[in-house]
Design an enzyme around this catalytic site. Structure first.
Site, short mmCIF file in Angstrom:
data_model
loop_
_atom_site.label_atom_id
_atom_site.label_comp_id
_atom_site.label_asym_id
_atom_site.label_seq_id
_atom_site.Cartn_x
_atom_site.Cartn_y
_atom_site.Cartn_z
N VAL A 25 -24.27 -29.26 50.73
CA VAL A 25 -23.14 -29.72 51.51
C VAL A 25 -23.07 -31.24 51.52
O VAL A 25 -24.09 -31.93 51.35
CB VAL A 25 -23.25 -29.17 52.96
CG1 VAL A 25 -24.44 -29.79 53.68
CG2 VAL A 25 -21.96 -29.39 53.73
N ASN A 27 -23.16 -34.92 52.70
CA ASN A 27 -23.98 -35.59 53.71
C ASN A 27 -25.18 -34.74 54.15
O ASN A 27 -25.70 -34.93 55.25
CB ASN A 27 -23.14 -35.99 54.94
CG ASN A 27 -22.16 -37.10 54.64
OD1 ASN A 27 -22.50 -38.27 54.63
ND2 ASN A 27 -20.93 -36.71 54.35
N GLY A 28 -25.60 -33.84 53.28
CA GLY A 28 -26.74 -32.98 53.62
C GLY A 28 -28.09 -33.56 53.25
O GLY A 28 -29.12 -33.00 53.61
N ASP A 50 -22.14 -37.57 41.36
CA ASP A 50 -21.23 -38.50 42.03
C ASP A 50 -20.85 -39.68 41.15
O ASP A 50 -19.85 -40.36 41.42
CB ASP A 50 -21.88 -39.04 43.32
CG ASP A 50 -21.86 -38.01 44.44
OD1 ASP A 50 -21.24 -36.94 44.25
OD2 ASP A 50 -22.47 -38.27 45.49
N ASP A 70 -13.56 -31.96 45.70
CA ASP A 70 -14.62 -30.96 45.66
C ASP A 70 -14.39 -29.90 44.59
O ASP A 70 -14.91 -28.79 44.67
CB ASP A 70 -14.74 -30.29 47.04
CG ASP A 70 -15.18 -31.29 48.10
OD1 ASP A 70 -16.37 -31.60 48.13
OD2 ASP A 70 -14.32 -31.76 48.87
#
Length: 203
Positions: A25, A27-28, A50, A70
């Site tokens: 996910v 910011n996981g 990224d 996404d």
């Protein structure tokens, strides 16, 4: 998602490779774990998905006007896979370009293999909705998230992509992104080291 590539000696004449995938996910804690793992494991390199986003002007837009970051269409996956194939075909040159100095390498490989099939280990970082939303709202993105973006696009796409992943991919180790990063690193590092030893012993 990040891919961590590592080479290790199976014997004095045989060099083996290991590919680890870290996803999860937003910011996981994916980047934190991947970078820490890369620093812990010698003769390794890191490729982060990224780094392959397309320009904002060509990112697809959904019916609500939200940018579809996404989706795979938002990424230069061909460029990323070219990097992966470069490592597979000539790992020595690939690692040297990244400041590593491998003693010997595997023979070059010519066939193309889907990224998911390269992974020996698959890790997936997960955190609760409330924590994820709070972390996301505290970060500054370029371009910035528009109002309603998290609930209107980010979280629904995460749930959709996760469901598809679980229906198609096995052998995923789910990790609690709320655990202290030192504990997460220790757990994953131990698991990767065990996999390396298993591969060394394998005929």
């Amino acid at each position: 998602m990040s891919c961590c590539f590592q080479q290790f000696n199976k014997s004095n004449t045989d060099m083996k490779t290991l590919v680890v995938g870290v996803g999860g996910v937003t910011n996981g804690g994916k980047s934190t774990l991947s970078n820490s793992l890369h620093q812990q494991i010698p003769n390794s390199c890191l490729i982060a998905q990224d780094s392959y986003f397309k320009a904002d002007s060509v990112i697809p837009v959904d019916s609500n006007g939200f940018k579809q970051y996404d989706m795979l269409d938002a990424l230069h996956m061909d460029t990323m896979m070219s990097e992966v194939d470069s490592w597979r075909r000539d790992p020595e040159s690939f690692l040297r370009r990244r400041g590593l100095n491998p003693e010997r390498t595997t023979p070059p490989l010519d066939e193309e293999v889907p990224l998911n099939e390269l992974f020996y280990k698959r890790y997936f970082m997960e955190i609760a909705y409330e924590v994820c939303k709070r972390r996301r709202s505290s970060r500054v993105y370029s371009p910035p998230d528009p109002p309603g973006y998290f609930d209107g696009h980010v979280w629904p796409m995460y749930l959709k992509n996760r469901q598809e992943m679980e229906s198609m991919v096995s052998g995923i180790l789910f990790l609690d992104g709320l655990k202290p990063k030192e504990e997460l690193l220790a757990d994953v590092y131990e698991d990767v080291c065990q996999e390396i030893e298993r591969l060394k012993e394998k005929d």
